[in-house]
Design a protein around this motif. Structure first.
Motif, PDB file in Angstrom:
ATOM      1  N   ARG A   1       0.845  -1.318   0.043  1.00  0.00           N
ATOM      2  CA  ARG A   1       0.027  -0.079  -0.060  1.00  0.00           C
ATOM      3  C   ARG A   1       0.820   1.404   0.012  1.00  0.00           C
ATOM      4  O   ARG A   1       0.495   2.354  -0.619  1.00  0.00           O
ATOM      5  N   ALA A   2       2.111   1.315   0.717  1.00  0.00           N
ATOM      6  CA  ALA A   2       3.084   2.444   0.724  1.00  0.00           C
ATOM      7  C   ALA A   2       3.403   2.602  -0.684  1.00  0.00           C
ATOM      8  O   ALA A   2       3.548   3.755  -1.083  1.00  0.00           O
TER       9      ALA A   2
ATOM     10  N   LEU B   1       3.270   6.071  -5.668  1.00  0.00           N
ATOM     11  CA  LEU B   1       2.997   5.947  -7.108  1.00  0.00           C
ATOM     12  C   LEU B   1       1.745   7.057  -7.243  1.00  0.00           C
ATOM     13  O   LEU B   1       1.848   7.538  -8.470  1.00  0.00           O
ATOM     14  N   LEU B   2       0.695   7.048  -6.585  1.00  0.00           N
ATOM     15  CA  LEU B   2      -0.273   7.893  -7.037  1.00  0.00           C
ATOM     16  C   LEU B   2      -0.350   9.175  -6.168  1.00  0.00           C
ATOM     17  O   LEU B   2      -1.474   9.897  -5.580  1.00  0.00           O
TER      18      LEU B   2
ATOM     19  N   VAL C   1      -2.255   3.083 -15.317  1.00  0.00           N
ATOM     20  CA  VAL C   1      -1.990   3.295 -13.733  1.00  0.00           C
ATOM     21  C   VAL C   1      -1.806   1.665 -13.298  1.00  0.00           C
ATOM     22  O   VAL C   1      -1.106   1.275 -12.328  1.00  0.00           O
ATOM     23  N   LEU C   2      -2.836   0.833 -13.552  1.00  0.00           N
ATOM     24  CA  LEU C   2      -2.855  -0.630 -13.100  1.00  0.00           C
ATOM     25  C   LEU C   2      -1.600  -1.304 -13.617  1.00  0.00           C
ATOM     26  O   LEU C   2      -1.078  -1.899 -12.719  1.00  0.00           O
ATOM     27  N   GLU C   3      -1.186  -1.052 -14.765  1.00  0.00           N
ATOM     28  CA  GLU C   3       0.129  -1.687 -15.208  1.00  0.00           C
ATOM     29  C   GLU C   3       1.203  -1.344 -14.573  1.00  0.00           C
ATOM     30  O   GLU C   3       2.093  -2.161 -14.148  1.00  0.00           O
ATOM     31  N   LYS C   4       1.528   0.065 -14.260  1.00  0.00           N
ATOM     32  CA  LYS C   4       2.333   0.552 -13.636  1.00  0.00           C
ATOM     33  C   LYS C   4       2.412  -0.186 -12.165  1.00  0.00           C
ATOM     34  O   LYS C   4       3.540  -0.386 -11.459  1.00  0.00           O
TER      35      LYS C   4
ATOM     36  N   LEU D   1     -10.076   9.198  -2.701  1.00  0.00           N
ATOM     37  CA  LEU D   1     -11.065   8.212  -2.933  1.00  0.00           C
ATOM     38  C   LEU D   1     -10.267   7.225  -4.258  1.00  0.00           C
ATOM     39  O   LEU D   1     -10.723   5.995  -4.183  1.00  0.00           O
ATOM     40  N   GLU D   2      -9.733   8.149  -5.153  1.00  0.00           N
ATOM     41  CA  GLU D   2      -9.150   7.253  -6.198  1.00  0.00           C
ATOM     42  C   GLU D   2      -8.252   6.108  -5.768  1.00  0.00           C
ATOM     43  O   GLU D   2      -8.003   5.086  -6.233  1.00  0.00           O
ATOM     44  N   VAL D   3      -7.249   6.705  -5.015  1.00  0.00           N
ATOM     45  CA  VAL D   3      -6.415   6.135  -4.674  1.00  0.00           C
ATOM     46  C   VAL D   3      -6.619   4.940  -3.459  1.00  0.00           C
ATOM     47  O   VAL D   3      -6.220   3.531  -3.643  1.00  0.00           O
TER      48      VAL D   3
END
Length: 440
Positions: free
Chosen positions: A343-344, A349-350, A408-411, A356-358
């Motif tokens: 999670r860290a 990355l975000l 973002v998912l791929e990263k 909310l998106e994170v």
């Protein structure tokens, strides 16, 4: 959040879990409290279990899969009091898995009746046109499927779990579409199965028919002998069917299936001939599928009363009285520590993204860790069998279908793949170490 704060939070979570499920006080309290909760849970739980079991039965017989290979149908157990030595090591109840066919032999007889009825009243076409596992030297070209184990596990287990758990049709469709792309599945077959599965769910939930109804769940239908049911396919296109009962759905999946080129399709017209209800020896044949589902569903519902003992199982008296000595809590802590690391990474990355998106991306990551590390949950075999690249494609496709950004998912996946593997290894190792004391 600093490292000290993370450690403090982890310790608090471990203590809370122990107090509620692992302590001696929790065991005693849950034994008295859980019957009241069970009464509240039983109607909805019965609905989910019966829905899963009935769908699994028609899936097994449609794809010609032995019932012993269907995970939902093998969630039967024999329970007994453990030996004195086992009890001293923390085993409160001895639970041994067994096949439903072993525990309920009548199910095998009912299945023989169903197959006999199909052959005698509908000829070879109905029996032989169903898709079945290919056998070299025996199967006919174009009328069987040859697949790796991962495809087999998807058909018999994973697709059922993904659709029958408490999710919306949109969420379930996104999951199955991700498998179509990542495993190169036949879209027609998956779409047909998905439509039938949703029809079964709608029939149980929205119609109290003569051949089956769940008290407290099924709604009273306008007609006694038939009802109108709405269903959706993978593209969320709605269809409306008039159905007389479970006979219609079961019949369709056996006799309505046919071979078309390389695809096996099932008719979307739930309309068996009238002689099915009138011919002696045939009128109640397909209703036996609902009867089998009821037997297995009742088995699983009755096990709810054992939950307090199962929650505290495999813990010695010392572990139930001293938080620091509980191996199960230590196992939970090691898994959560890895999740906090992951999670860290995601949060880093975000940076700059809305909170909310994170959180949505963190939910996706937590789901990924749970799937590869959930060694005791049925329906998740596929996630542990596929290679990292296929897992990446499936996970990205699923969550992109749910609205998250593909790039973002791929990263994220590429950044956490090492921790995903470590998470799985640690979970398996710690569980084996926990169970090893029972074989010493």
């Amino acid at each position: 959040m600093s490292l000290a704060q993370e450690l403090s939070k982890l310790i608090r979570q471990k203590a809370k879990l122990w107090i509620k499920t692992g302590s001696q006080q929790a065991l005693e309290q849950n034994i008295f409290d859980f019957p009241d909760l069970t009464d509240l849970m039983t109607p909805e739980y019965t609905y989910v279990v019966f829905d899963s079991v009935f769908t699994s039965l028609i899936t097994a017989l449609w794809f010609d899969i032995p019932l012993t290979d269907i995970q939902v149908l093998n969630q039967c157990y024999e329970t007994s009091v453990p030996s004195t030595d086992e009890f001293m090591k923390g085993k409160l109840i001895d639970i041994k898995p067994c096949s439903c066919l072993e525990k309920y032999p009548e199910i095998g007889e009912w299945l023989k009746d169903i197959r006999s009825a199909i052959k005698s009243h509908f000829g070879k076409t109905a029996e032989e046109s169903r898709p079945r596992k290919g056998v070299y030297g025996l199967s006919k070209y174009g009328q069987s499927f040859y697949d790796p184990q991962v495809i087999r596990d998807f058909i018999r287990s994973t697709q059922i779990r993904e659709v029958k758990k408490w999710v919306t049709p949109e969420t379930a469709a996104a999951s199955l579409k991700s498998f179509i792309l990542s495993l190169d599945l036949n879209p027609s077959v998956v779409n047909t199965w998905f439509t039938i599965s949703n029809t079964v769910s709608a029939l149980i939930r929205d119609s109290a028919l003569v051949d089956m109804a769940i008290v407290g769940v099924s709604k009273v239908s306008p007609g006694i002998d038939s009802t109108v049911v709405e269903s959706v396919d993978l593209n969320l296109s709605e269809s409306v069917f008039e159905i007389r009962g479970y006979n219609d759905i079961a019949f369709n999946c056996f006799v309505g299936s046919a071979v078309v080129g390389w695809s096996f399709v099932c008719s979307d017209k739930y309309s068996p001939p009238e002689e099915m209800y009138e011919t002696p020896g045939l009128e109640g044949t397909f209703s036996k599928i609902a009867a089998i589902a009821q037997v297995i569903a009742r088995e699983q519902v009755n096990r709810l009363y054992m939950t307090p003992l199962m929650l505290a199982n495999y813990q010695t008296h010392d572990e139930r009285t001293d938080f620091s000595r509980s191996q199960r809590i230590a196992l939970y802590g090691s898994a959560r520590a890895i999740y906090y690391n992951v999670r860290a990474i995601v949060n880093d990355l975000l940076k700059g993204y809305p909170e909310l998106e994170v959180n949505m991306y963190n939910v996706a990551v937590q789901q990924l860790l749970g799937r590869v590390g959930g060694v005791h949950r049925w329906g998740e075999e596929v996630y542990r069998e596929i290679d990292a690249l296929t897992l990446r494609n499936q996970w990205v496709e699923e969550w992109a279908g749910k609205g998250l950004d593909r790039a973002v998912l791929e990263k994220i996946f590429d950044s956490i793949v090492y921790y995903v593997k470590a998470y799985n290894s640690i979970r398996v190792t710690e569980k084996l170490r926990l169970m090893a004391r029972y074989w010493r």
